[in-house]
Scaffold this motif. Structure first.
Motif, short mmCIF file in Angstrom:
data_model
loop_
_atom_site.label_atom_id
_atom_site.label_comp_id
_atom_site.label_asym_id
_atom_site.label_seq_id
_atom_site.Cartn_x
_atom_site.Cartn_y
_atom_site.Cartn_z
N PRO A 552 0.82 -1.21 0.00
CA PRO A 552 0.00 0.00 0.00
C PRO A 552 0.86 1.26 0.00
O PRO A 552 1.89 1.34 0.66
CB PRO A 552 -0.81 -0.13 1.29
N LEU A 575 -4.15 0.55 -2.45
CA LEU A 575 -4.82 0.36 -1.16
C LEU A 575 -4.93 -1.13 -0.87
O LEU A 575 -5.03 -1.94 -1.80
CB LEU A 575 -6.21 1.00 -1.18
N PRO A 576 -4.94 -1.52 0.40
CA PRO A 576 -5.04 -2.95 0.73
C PRO A 576 -6.33 -3.56 0.20
O PRO A 576 -7.41 -3.02 0.37
CB PRO A 576 -5.02 -2.95 2.27
#
Length: 706
Positions: A552, A575-576
């Motif tokens: 991330p 983003l995760p």
């Protein structure tokens, strides 16, 4: 707590004495009920029967095959050995197989029972939890039986004595209590049953049948003396606690016991045994033998009470007629009563006590028999001071150790610790630390990717900062963390999926790992010179779209610069757990490259014009319609305007739009009908080809644009 026995400082001591008396019975009930012994017994017997039957028919051949072939081939002896092994192997195999299968069946149920305990500490914790649950159920059941005893007896058919019944038996009860040194008596209830002579002592009541009241006075007195000792020593408290600890087994055992009492018939007995044999065998061969010692000690002690009260002859009369004056009101009670000492042994003990006491008469208390102090063991017959100290120290140690372990678990092994450790490793760009917070699959993937470390250590990579855990929703061994953080100055949110580790740290602590901590960015790997955070993407000849592991944060996707093209870097925010479409960096023609390409095209056309042939080789123009032309001269009148399309970072296509074509002029002579004649022609020219980069040099190659 009305009508509880005297001699105890308070009700708690009374309950404690009864609960702690029979540790063997408690152990038997605990093991039988909480370790699923009937289930294990069923599995073991089924496995043993199946294995025995299979090996009974195949064991001979199996055993014969294990014997050396040379011995089996020997004359006479070999045949004898083979015949013996084949005939006896079935029986041997069936026996050995049945025994082994029985043991395996017993063990298999326990292995399944504790399969989630992956360490000694986890197994100890699970056993401690089971023991605590069993003790709690036992205590609650005991309180239930004691507090609601009067109501339970009323429901089961007991009633108060009538006036005539009370006039007969109450004086006898008080007389026996006085002889035993008891200042109070339990509440006496009666059941309408003239057939049996039965009495049963509970925690605060004694219940007798109406058949007891038809016996001689001395026999009634002996029976009540016997029951008063049970009441004073709290034997019902002991029995209730044992039943409470084994309550799951008690409830199941109540079904076949009720069926046998309600439908007395051999067919019922067969039905009960077929369907409940694991429970019945567990009771008979595990619970009852362990409970037997306390039951028999209680019976001998109660018989001694009749002797102390001076009613030995009355007790002898009852025992000699082999009348059973104690029976159960439930299946469990009947099983317990079955463990009473045989009447002959009780008579032998009674005769020894009479001989030692030198009694002078049937109604006279013996002079040298044990007194009430020895009979009842004092106000607190169970000395728990030393066990209490040891237990207190052990409990305190367990509490302190549990608190310390809890602090360590909370500080280092909770989901929030995994989230904080994960983002801290990203901020430090520490691959080893980061891998430790990931799932095993992601950990192996990043450790095997040599370029992953270079990408997260690059100056182009910017990890999340200012991390704030908004909430963590945990369900069993899974959790979801809602996290807020700042990436490139923008506040963003994401969800992290966490799972508890399968392995324990130092055999005690179980940490957490993040399942979606690493994302995959799909990129077009067919582009030459493609880079992520300045690290080249390997071109291995595989699929054009490749997934690049990325942490991330901010990543920069670019291509290597060259004299032909340039491309603006693409900033990708990862983003995760997010998914991304394939990323392709579109290169553009450098402004300085067009001039170089146009110069090379002009030189190419000029070189073609230098050729004095009708069809210049590898050129975009040729002479048409003049056979045998001579003195040919080509001249470029107008150069074409080029259209240059960049196909990749290091290749471009050159073409000429229709309206932007160039022009060449050709002149020369040819032999006409009237002799040698000169000619001049003009042709439109379109140039096509490709531009490639070699090192720092741009090269134009003419050719078909297809």
């Amino acid at each position: 707590m009305a009508n509880r026995p005297p001699g105890y400082p308070n009700a708690l001591v009374w309950l404690r004495v009864g609960i702690l008396r029979d540790w063997r019975g408690v152990l038997g009930s605990f093991i039988a009920a909480w370790f699923y012994v009937p289930v294990a017994l069923f599995a073991a017997v089924v496995a043993a029967v199946v294995a025995g039957l299979v090996l009974a028919f195949t064991g001979g051949e199996i055993l014969k095959d294990q014997f050396p072939e040379a011995a089996r081939d020997a004359p006479v002896i070999g045949g004898l050995i083979s015949s013996f092994l084949q005939q006896s192997g079935g029986a041997i195999g069936a026996f050995v197989g049945a025994v082994l299968a029985f043991l395996i069946g017993l063990v298999a149920v326990q292995l399944i029972r504790f399969q989630e305990a992956d360490s000694a500490a986890a197994l100890f914790a699970e056993l401690a939890g089971i023991a605590a649950a069993a003790v709690l159920v036992g205590v609650l059941y005991t309180l239930y039986r004691v507090l609601l005893e009067h109501w339970l007896l009323r429901v089961s058919g007991a009633r108060d004595l009538s006036r005539r019944e009370a006039a007969l038996v109450i004086p006898i009860l008080h007389e026996c209590a006085a002889r035993l040194g008891l200042p109070g008596v339990p509440r006496l209830l009666v059941e309408d049953d003239l057939v049996t002579t039965n009495a049963r002592t509970y925690a605060r009541h004694i219940v007798v049948t109406t058949g007891v009241l038809t016996n001689p006075r001395k026999e009634i007195a002996a029976l009540l003396s016997h029951e008063l000792v049970h009441w004073r020593t709290g034997d019902e408290i002991t029995s209730a606690f044992v039943r409470g600890v084994g309550l799951p087994l008690v409830l199941v055992h109540a079904v076949p016991a009720w069926l046998v009492r309600r439908f007395a018939h051999p067919a019922t007995n067969l039905f009960v045994f077929v369907f409940f044999w694991p429970v019945l065998l567990t009771m008979k061969y595990l619970v009852q033998p362990l409970h037997r010692a306390d039951i028999r000690a209680a019976e001998y002690r109660a018989d001694m009470g009749a002797v102390v009260a001076g009613h030995a002859e009355g007790l002898r009369a009852i025992l000699e007629r082999r009348k059973s004056f104690e029976s159960g009101r439930s299946g469990w009670d009947e099983a317990v009563c079955a463990e009473h000492p045989p009447n002959e042994l009780r008579l032998d003990r009674l005769e020894r006590l009479q001989a030692e006491g030198d009694a002078t008469g049937p109604d006279t208390p013996p002079r040298r028999v044990v007194g009430t102090e020895e009979l009842f063991g004092g106000n607190d017959p169970v000395d728990v001071r030393r066990p209490a100290i040891i237990g207190g120290v052990a409990l305190l140690s367990v509490c302190l150790l549990s608190s310390l372990l809890g602090v360590v678990q909370w500080g280092f092994f909770r989901p929030a610790a995994a989230v904080n450790g994960y983002f801290s490793a990203l901020a430090d760009r520490d691959l080893d630390d980061l891998a430790g917070w990931l799932s095993p699959e992601s950990e192996a993937a990043v450790l095997n990717d040599d370029l992953f470390t270079e990408r997260i250590k690059s100056a182009d990579y910017r990890p999340p900062t200012d991390v704030d855990i908004k909430a963590i929703d945990r369900k069993d061994d899974e959790a979801t963390a809602k996290v807020s953080f700042v990436i490139d100055g923008n506040r963003m949110e994401a969800e992290l999926r966490l799972r508890r580790d399968d392995e324990s740290t130092v055999g005690v602590f179980k940490g957490w790992h993040i399942d979606n901590g690493i994302s995959a960015i799909p990129v077009d790997a067919s582009q030459e010179g493609l880079m992520i955070n300045g690290v080249p993407v390997p071109a291995d000849g595989g699929p054009q779209t490749r997934s690049i592991l990325s942490a991330p944060g901010i990543h920069v996707v670019s291509v290597a610069s060259n004299p032909l093209s340039e491309a603006a870097p693409q900033v990708v925010t990862v983003l995760p757990g997010s998914e991304y479409t394939p990323i392709q960096v579109v290169p553009e023609l450098r402004s300085t490259a067009r001039g170089s390409i146009e110069e090379q095209v002009k030189k190419y056309l000029d070189d073609c014009a230098q050729q004095v042939v009708a069809e210049p080789q590898n050129c975009p123009f040729r002479l048409s319609g003049y056979q045998g032309a001579e003195k040919i001269k080509w001249t470029v009148s107008r150069y074409p305007s080029l259209q240059i399309d960049v196909l990749g970072p290091a290749v471009a296509r050159v073409s000429t739009p229709y309206e932007a074509r160039g022009e060449v002029q050709v002149s020369g002579t040819y032999q006409a009908f009237y002799g040698t004649t000169t000619f001049t022609e003009n042709y439109l020219v379109a140039v096509t080809g490709f531009v490639t980069v070699t090192g720092e040099r741009i090269s134009f190659q003419p050719g078909d644009d297809d």
